[in-house]
Design an enzyme around this catalytic site. Sequence first.
Site, PDB file in Angstrom:
ATOM      1  N   HIS A  47       0.818  -1.209   0.000  1.00 33.80           N
ATOM      2  CA  HIS A  47       0.000   0.000   0.000  1.00 33.80           C
ATOM      3  C   HIS A  47       0.854   1.263   0.000  1.00 33.80           C
ATOM      4  O   HIS A  47       0.547   2.232  -0.678  1.00 33.80           O
ATOM      5  CB  HIS A  47      -0.916  -0.022   1.216  1.00 33.80           C
ATOM      6  CG  HIS A  47      -1.966   1.037   1.190  1.00 33.80           C
ATOM      7  ND1 HIS A  47      -3.097   0.939   0.419  1.00 33.80           N
ATOM      8  CD2 HIS A  47      -2.049   2.214   1.843  1.00 33.80           C
ATOM      9  CE1 HIS A  47      -3.836   2.005   0.598  1.00 33.80           C
ATOM     10  NE2 HIS A  47      -3.230   2.799   1.454  1.00 33.80           N
ATOM     11  N   HIS A  93     -10.625   2.952  -1.474  1.00 34.16           N
ATOM     12  CA  HIS A  93     -10.809   2.544  -0.077  1.00 34.16           C
ATOM     13  C   HIS A  93     -11.606   1.244  -0.068  1.00 34.16           C
ATOM     14  O   HIS A  93     -12.596   1.107   0.645  1.00 34.16           O
ATOM     15  CB  HIS A  93     -11.488   3.647   0.734  1.00 34.16           C
ATOM     16  CG  HIS A  93     -10.729   3.988   1.983  1.00 34.16           C
ATOM     17  ND1 HIS A  93     -11.336   4.304   3.170  1.00 34.16           N
ATOM     18  CD2 HIS A  93      -9.399   4.041   2.224  1.00 34.16           C
ATOM     19  CE1 HIS A  93     -10.402   4.550   4.071  1.00 34.16           C
ATOM     20  NE2 HIS A  93      -9.226   4.401   3.535  1.00 34.16           N
TER      21      HIS A  93
END
Lengths: 754, 224, 86
Positions: A47, A93
Amino acid sequence: MSLSASPEARWTSVGLTEEEYREIVRRLGREPNDVELGLFGVMWSEHCSYKSSRKLLKILPSAGERVRLGPGENAGVLDIGGGWAVALRIESHNHPSAVEPYQGAATGVGGIVRDILSTGARPVALLDALSFGLPDSPRDRALLRGIVEGIGGYGNCLGVPTVGGETVFHSGYDGQPLVNVMCVGLVRLERLVRGRAEGEGNVLMLVGARTGRDGIHGASLLASRGLSEGGEDKRPAVQVGDPFIGKRLIEACAELVEAGWVAGLTDLGAAGLTSAAAEAAGRAGRGVVLELDRVPLREDGMTPYEIMLSESQERMLIIATPEGAGRVEAACRRWGLEAAAVGRVTGDGYLRVRWRGREVAAVPVRDLTEAAPAYERPWRAPAPVTPEPGRGVAAGPSRGGAAAPSHGGAPRPADPSEAFLDFLSSVHVASRAPVYRRYDHEVQTNTVLRPGHDAAVIRVRGTRKGLALATDGAGRWGGLDPYYAGAIAVAEAARNVSCVGAEPIGLTDCLNFGNPEDPHVMWQFRRALEGIRDACLALGIPVTGGNVSFYNETDGRQIPPTPVVGMVGLIEDIERLVPSSPRCPGALWLLGGGAVSQEGSLWQMWREGRVHGQCPPLDLSLEAAVQALVREAAGHGWIRAAHDVSDGGLLVAAAEMALSPEIPWGLRLQLPEAGDAWTAAYGEGGARVLVVPAGPEAERALMRRAEERAVPCREVGRLTEDGRVIVKSGRDAWVDVAAERAARAWKEGWAWLL
Amino acid sequence: MRLGVVIFPGSNCDRDALAAAEIAGYEAVPLWHGESAVEGVDAIILPGGFSYGDALRAGALAATAPVMAGVRRFAARGGAVLGICNGFQILCEAGLLPGALTRNRDLAFHCHDVALTVVTARTPWTRALAPGERLVLPVAHGEGRYVVPPEELDRLEAQDQIVFRYEDNFNGSCGAVAGVCNRAGNVVGMMPHPERRVEAVLGGEAGLGVFRSLRLAAAGVTRP
Amino acid sequence: MRWRAVVAVELKPGVLDPQGEAVREALRRMGHDHVSDVRVGKRIQLLLEAAEEGEARARVRDICESLLVNPVLERYAFDIEPEGER
């Protein structure tokens, strides 16, 4: 957190591999302590480090005359003239939203807004590209409702209008929805701020919410691994958003930037303080020392590890001069926000962490940021499929949601009129008004074209300029051919902003894929990037940055490769914009062309519950010519409406133009004589735009320019005032229904879902 | 004339209201929630938004802010006060307007145009409008369902305190009330957003009348 | 027989409560600076049928876990007592 002494538990506890752990030891020349290992764990996560994608992303064209900030910054920034710049970024998200849809979506909005704030810009618009499983199960409907409520709950409170986006359904997203949020901001060029910890001795001010234990290893770890059924164990990592603090951060940052008291600004997102401090230092080639005893905490007894890794929302890091620190604090206090001097910029290139009088971590900034590992993951194309006669090689069977090609398919519906109404009212086609009516799309009073057009348009107050904004995702094509998906996402987003009369000036991309350790997924990723690159080059649009979301998998089930593009277009004169439905009826012309097919189409998805077959041929030079023609026609006032022909094909596009006004227009549409009426009506492919010319003179001008630009151009029907939708195939009325009835089907099709 | 727009933490239509007031030809100044003195203004707007994040009840915390003491004094002297959306909620919570605003009947946030009927032109914010006039303005709220006991509603009607009604009562308000005023008529609250409709480029000027009314009221123009 | 259950739902410790924070700030501004923490929860009352208390408790627990409580963020407790005949 006390990490176990067993060596293997050390790296697995922070999500690293043994090789990565060995590399850390080699670079430090010693074993890292627990805090340091935590820093490496989050910063080397997929990430934060983009370790599987970093090398490949370099193929995207990111240069352009207007680009002021590009990839690697908190957000891209484009010069729009007149001293103004637009900041843009899209971010996923997905994982948090699958676990807790309301808060996952809400914090997605909050996070991207703070990325925009980091450039010194005031956020002026939000868009959401959402992908859901087919809403057959209560669970998928609950995800849809929770996510829509979370976006509204946060965005409405924040006072940033949610002006657009898209909502798509595909069985490949069952239980693993995609939430991609785009934010756009405006900043005066001279006030542009960067996320850099410049100036040795400058002060790091932590502003906003207090730091709690929420989300430790949240976004970073969660988004770096897949979900598994019963993902309960990951739940404590969920963060709660506080839009009330988010709103005050916007105001405080705007004041501070305007006053010129900010030397650098960055948000705290995934990996919290660690990532904010390390990246700010890394971009400036500096070091930082953090004093954790000065971090305002929400909970007692937090350890350095927890403070460094907390992903508590609504926090920003401001780099201020020592003299400016007091003014920053005072301005924040006026807005009821805490601001604490938690560190300073140093010259030694180290991230040092101090706590209770001793140094608890000391790591070279470079090793956490630009020198983090970057992999060339193995990739493998799918096994070649024997080409059918007269066709190219198929892209191969999809492993991402859509099943392997089958040549059967559902039987044809008997009655074209009933099928038309059913398709219009299906979740795939029906009006998205039930969603966007839940979002405040007018706050800030700049929204000139509200949701429901090809692109939303907001004006740049004090100028004649407007920004056209659109997102386009291509997951439906992704499983068939990721290259086509990447290219068509760019092409259609650009077509959308062109349809309202805007010049596409830059894009931000959100790349949603499965597990990058699967060579087939890596192949999909590479092909999608190549598609994006080729379309950007053909259309002359730079990529200003974006986001990669890997590990969208549940128990080995990968999502369809889903490139999503957020496009910004510029209109020099807001009076020249073009809506997607005209104020008065007129002729309907089709600009552009190309082969169309039912394979991969929305019609196929609706009929069969999945897509299969091959993507239509891509013609990027026709695409560029069609878009240029539409923009030219808009600029000259030759057209009163323009609408892109894409999802659902020609008939759906024409129907949307007719049915979207409060009192629907009637429609006449003539399908081509040759070929199958169903394919002509609902097939997808090519580069096509429907327009309503502004009168006979405009028609002549349009025809002439279309010829000069070698763009096919012909009249295909009219919008009328007789209240009927009549589609002819040859001489026969193929579909014949009351416009009022069609409008109701389209407008109310979604009501049951929310 | 000078119009003051109160900024509470969480207000998000404050800048819109300031801009609209200027477009309508007034001088517009911000008033800070922490200051209890509201001087030098001829009228006050409490703008829309989510003051204090709508915690507890929409408007409840803002009603206790220092500036509300000043607003109270200003209103008691007969000064013109307009609460828009969250501002309306604050005025109700502060007891400056009757009734309460609760969650919409369908529990959903609504952002779209609604048609209103002007009920009374006696307030300083409706002087330029005609009773019975139809006005299309946008709403953007989740807690806009106006609630009063039935006998109170009768009294409000009898005392000409209903200012606007919804043509289609989408949120389930008692008596389809979209706006009310106090007994004297100088304090008005409305859920729809007139400040969002003061420019043709943004979809029309239907909201301008609300702002222009102020000037007519100041000039002593009355309507039956 | 009939039981009355009163369920209290609150955010788990450590989960941020934006609403509680806003109320705390307002209370402090109003002079209640002796208040150091505010947490806002929900109280839900249920009337239900069950043969005996153990069964009633099991049913309430099931209702809480399947609907009333979001286990990601919240925890709950409840009191239960027989509802008098009316």
